[in-house]
Design an enzyme around this catalytic site. Structure first.
Site, PDB file in Angstrom:
ATOM      1  N   CYS A   1       0.817  -1.221   0.000  1.00  0.00           N
ATOM      2  CA  CYS A   1       0.000   0.000   0.000  1.00  0.00           C
ATOM      3  C   CYS A   1       0.852   1.274   0.000  1.00  0.00           C
ATOM      4  O   CYS A   1       0.387   2.335  -0.388  1.00  0.00           O
ATOM      5  CB  CYS A   1      -0.938   0.009   1.200  1.00  0.00           C
ATOM      6  SG  CYS A   1      -2.044  -1.403   1.177  1.00  0.00           S
TER       7      CYS A   1
ATOM      8  N   HIS B   1      -3.867   7.025   1.284  1.00  0.00           N
ATOM      9  CA  HIS B   1      -4.072   5.704   0.687  1.00  0.00           C
ATOM     10  C   HIS B   1      -5.458   5.220   1.112  1.00  0.00           C
ATOM     11  O   HIS B   1      -5.835   5.342   2.273  1.00  0.00           O
ATOM     12  CB  HIS B   1      -2.993   4.731   1.176  1.00  0.00           C
ATOM     13  CG  HIS B   1      -3.392   3.310   1.021  1.00  0.00           C
ATOM     14  ND1 HIS B   1      -3.773   2.788  -0.194  1.00  0.00           N
ATOM     15  CD2 HIS B   1      -3.506   2.294   1.928  1.00  0.00           C
ATOM     16  CE1 HIS B   1      -4.099   1.512  -0.014  1.00  0.00           C
ATOM     17  NE2 HIS B   1      -3.952   1.194   1.256  1.00  0.00           N
TER      18      HIS B   1
ATOM     19  N   ASN C   1     -10.053  -0.903  -1.952  1.00  0.00           N
ATOM     20  CA  ASN C   1      -8.636  -0.652  -1.695  1.00  0.00           C
ATOM     21  C   ASN C   1      -7.834  -1.222  -2.869  1.00  0.00           C
ATOM     22  O   ASN C   1      -7.808  -2.440  -3.073  1.00  0.00           O
ATOM     23  CB  ASN C   1      -8.255  -1.327  -0.375  1.00  0.00           C
ATOM     24  CG  ASN C   1      -6.789  -1.150  -0.010  1.00  0.00           C
ATOM     25  OD1 ASN C   1      -5.971  -0.781  -0.830  1.00  0.00           O
ATOM     26  ND2 ASN C   1      -6.466  -1.441   1.244  1.00  0.00           N
TER      27      ASN C   1
HETATM   28  O1  UT7 Z   1      -4.422  -1.131   2.927  1.00  0.00           O
HETATM   29  C1  UT7 Z   1      -3.549  -1.723   3.855  1.00  0.00           C
HETATM   30  C2  UT7 Z   1      -3.937  -1.409   5.230  1.00  0.00           C
HETATM   31  N1  UT7 Z   1      -5.196  -2.030   5.536  1.00  0.00           N
HETATM   32  C3  UT7 Z   1      -5.908  -1.522   6.503  1.00  0.00           C
HETATM   33  O2  UT7 Z   1      -5.546  -0.526   7.066  1.00  0.00           O
HETATM   34  C4  UT7 Z   1      -7.172  -2.246   6.904  1.00  0.00           C
HETATM   35  C5  UT7 Z   1      -7.359  -2.150   8.377  1.00  0.00           C
HETATM   36  N2  UT7 Z   1      -8.456  -2.942   8.903  1.00  0.00           N
HETATM   37  C6  UT7 Z   1      -9.747  -2.760   8.545  1.00  0.00           C
HETATM   38  O3  UT7 Z   1     -10.051  -1.970   7.699  1.00  0.00           O
HETATM   39  C7  UT7 Z   1     -10.805  -3.515   9.308  1.00  0.00           C
HETATM   40  O4  UT7 Z   1     -10.218  -4.197  10.392  1.00  0.00           O
HETATM   41  C8  UT7 Z   1     -11.639  -4.515   8.442  1.00  0.00           C
HETATM   42  C9  UT7 Z   1     -12.521  -3.768   7.491  1.00  0.00           C
HETATM   43  C10 UT7 Z   1     -10.700  -5.442   7.700  1.00  0.00           C
HETATM   44  C11 UT7 Z   1     -12.516  -5.384   9.322  1.00  0.00           C
HETATM   45  O5  UT7 Z   1     -13.381  -4.585  10.095  1.00  0.00           O
HETATM   46  P1  UT7 Z   1     -13.501  -4.794  11.658  1.00  0.00           P
HETATM   47  O6  UT7 Z   1     -14.429  -3.783  12.129  1.00  0.00           O
HETATM   48  O7  UT7 Z   1     -12.113  -4.789  12.241  1.00  0.00           O
HETATM   49  O8  UT7 Z   1     -14.177  -6.210  11.760  1.00  0.00           O
HETATM   50  P2  UT7 Z   1     -13.617  -7.590  12.393  1.00  0.00           P
HETATM   51  O9  UT7 Z   1     -12.549  -8.168  11.552  1.00  0.00           O
HETATM   52  O10 UT7 Z   1     -13.315  -7.373  13.843  1.00  0.00           O
HETATM   53  O11 UT7 Z   1     -14.892  -8.511  12.284  1.00  0.00           O
HETATM   54  C12 UT7 Z   1     -16.099  -8.201  13.003  1.00  0.00           C
HETATM   55  C13 UT7 Z   1     -17.146  -9.237  12.649  1.00  0.00           C
HETATM   56  C14 UT7 Z   1     -16.666 -10.669  12.804  1.00  0.00           C
HETATM   57  O12 UT7 Z   1     -17.759 -11.439  13.277  1.00  0.00           O
HETATM   58  P3  UT7 Z   1     -17.905 -11.809  14.830  1.00  0.00           P
HETATM   59  O13 UT7 Z   1     -16.667 -12.572  15.172  1.00  0.00           O
HETATM   60  O14 UT7 Z   1     -17.996 -10.497  15.540  1.00  0.00           O
HETATM   61  O15 UT7 Z   1     -19.153 -12.616  14.865  1.00  0.00           O
HETATM   62  C15 UT7 Z   1     -16.345 -11.087  11.411  1.00  0.00           C
HETATM   63  O16 UT7 Z   1     -16.457 -12.478  11.205  1.00  0.00           O
HETATM   64  O17 UT7 Z   1     -17.528  -9.103  11.271  1.00  0.00           O
HETATM   65  C16 UT7 Z   1     -17.409 -10.363  10.624  1.00  0.00           C
HETATM   66  N3  UT7 Z   1     -17.018 -10.118   9.232  1.00  0.00           N
HETATM   67  C17 UT7 Z   1     -17.905  -9.908   8.245  1.00  0.00           C
HETATM   68  N4  UT7 Z   1     -19.242  -9.881   8.224  1.00  0.00           N
HETATM   69  C18 UT7 Z   1     -19.846  -9.641   7.053  1.00  0.00           C
HETATM   70  C19 UT7 Z   1     -15.757 -10.026   8.708  1.00  0.00           C
HETATM   71  N5  UT7 Z   1     -15.828  -9.765   7.402  1.00  0.00           N
HETATM   72  C20 UT7 Z   1     -17.136  -9.701   7.094  1.00  0.00           C
HETATM   73  C21 UT7 Z   1     -17.833  -9.450   5.900  1.00  0.00           C
HETATM   74  N6  UT7 Z   1     -19.176  -9.423   5.915  1.00  0.00           N
HETATM   75  N7  UT7 Z   1     -17.194  -9.215   4.732  1.00  0.00           N
END
Ligand code: UT7
Length: 337
Positions: free
Chosen positions: A117, A264, A294
């Site tokens: 990135c 980014h 992204n």
């Molecule tokens: O470009 C390089 C740098 N990248 C970044 O900076 C990305 C940084 N991270 C993020 O943007 C976020 O952490 C994400 C968008 C990847 C994820 O969001 P989050 O708010 O951190 O969600 P999470 O991973 O903690 O997941 C929360 C819940 C989980 O379910 P439970 O365990 O709470 O029941 C996941 O299984 O959301 C669930 N989940 C989804 N649900 C529906 C994860 N992905 C999905 C999905 N659709 N696509």
């Protein structure tokens, strides 16, 4: 003090025609539009389609042709290609030499940058150094990604697969003798301790193809990208802020001097956090993750191109580019347009 500075003389971008909405994804994997929009801001992204003639290098060429035309240059004016991508067409060689061949360029050097990135900011910095030393006059910096071909499009991979999209952006850097104009400074960092928090582990010499096939793992398949989302998020907001500040301080500028911040496009929530922290109004931050997801190394040059096309960047403006991603790597560039 260097005799020269470098300025961006032309910008171009290209995204594949095929739009994939959140609803489209929810037909393949367990996800939904509300989750994706709320957590990331993304509404849709572009995916290369089989047979549409695109690849990472080809999209890079399409973006470069526009950038060159806007710079008033032809391919043979370019002295160096810097190509940033994490999704090259081939394991080796990199996409830079493909661009050199496809654009019928002289036997100029082609350098591939693997900083994910942060790749475009790293590439811009490399080009800037070569111009500042007087070694080269015109450098083509490209960021391009074909993510869609390598994502885990099952529910297992949903936290990564819904985020990434395909596309390319390019900038032509040109020597300028106007002091205080163009790229004022670039600031680069890395922290390898977190290399595996956002990584694609194979195929690689650690996870070679025959080994992967022999093991046939049902879980944790190493040839799909892995991201520890929350950990990456927490580091991103800190490093974005630090590296923007670092650039401002280095140039004796303050937050009020920023006319346009191009972060980014990792996550709209990250951009909004940074915007709030620096108390920037909406017209001073450009986001397009809503349309493209992204696009890793391509995200900054695509966003910069769009902001410029929309007349949001004017002569004399202070433009700040900032990136964070896998490595971890992060960086910023401070530009007087
Ligand atoms: O470009 C390089 C740098 N990248 C970044 O900076 C990305 C940084 N991270 C993020 O943007 C976020 O952490 C994400 C968008 C990847 C994820 O969001 P989050 O708010 O951190 O969600 P999470 O991973 O903690 O997941 C929360 C819940 C989980 O379910 P439970 O365990 O709470 O029941 C996941 O299984 O959301 C669930 N989940 C989804 N649900 C529906 C994860 N992905 C999905 C999905 N659709 N696509």
């Amino acid at each position: 003090m260097s005799m020269y500075t470098s300025k961006i003389a032309g910008l171009g971008s290209y995204v594949p025609d095929h739009i994939v909405t959140n609803d489209d994804l929810s037909k393949i994997i367990e996800t939904n539009d509300a989750w994706i929009q709320e957590r990331t801001g993304i509404k849709e992204r572009r995916h290369i389609q089989k047979g549409d003639g695109n690849s990472t290098a080809i999209m890079g060429v399409k973006a470069s042709e526009i950038a060159l035309e806007r710079a008033g240059l032809v391919p043979n004016d370019i002295d160096l290609i810097v190509f940033a991508t994490l999704s090259p067409d081939m394991y080796f060689p990199g996409c830079g030499v493909q661009v050199q061949e496809m654009m019928n360029m002289r036997t100029i050097p082609a350098l591939d940058v693997r900083n994910q990135c942060s790749g475009f900011v790293y590439g811009l910095s490399v080009g800037d150094q070569f111009i500042k030393t007087g070694m080269y006059r015109n450098v083509l910096v490209i960021g391009s990604e074909n993510h869609s071909g390598g994502l885990d499009m099952t529910t297992r991979g949903r936290s990564v697969s819904v985020i990434f999209g395909d596309g390319a952006g390019a900038a032509v850097l040109t020597r300028s003798d106007k002091d205080g104009k163009g790229i004022l400074s670039t600031h680069l960092h890395s922290e390898g301790a977190h290399a595996k928090e956002l990584a694609l582990m194979g195929p690689s010499t650690e996870h070679w193809v025959p080994e992967i096939i022999a093991e046939n793992p049902q879980e944790n398949i190493p040839y799909y990208p892995y991201m520890n989302g929350q950990f990456v998020f927490k580091n991103a907001v800190v490093r974005f802020s630090e590296v923007i500040n670092e650039g401002l301080v280095a140039n004796g500028l303050s937050v009020e001097d920023i006319d346009m911040l191009i972060p980014h496009q990792a996550n709209l929530r990250i951009s909004q956090f940074v915007q709030k922290k620096f108390k920037l109004s909406d017209d001073k931050v450009y986001n397009n993750i809503q349309k493209y997801g992204n696009t890793t190394a391509a995200s900054i040059p695509i966003a910069l191109t769009e902001a410029w096309e929309q007349g949001k960047i004017k002569d004399g403006d202070t433009v700040v580019l900032a990136a964070f991603g896998s490595g971890f790597t992060w960086g910023s560039a401070i530009i007087n347009w």
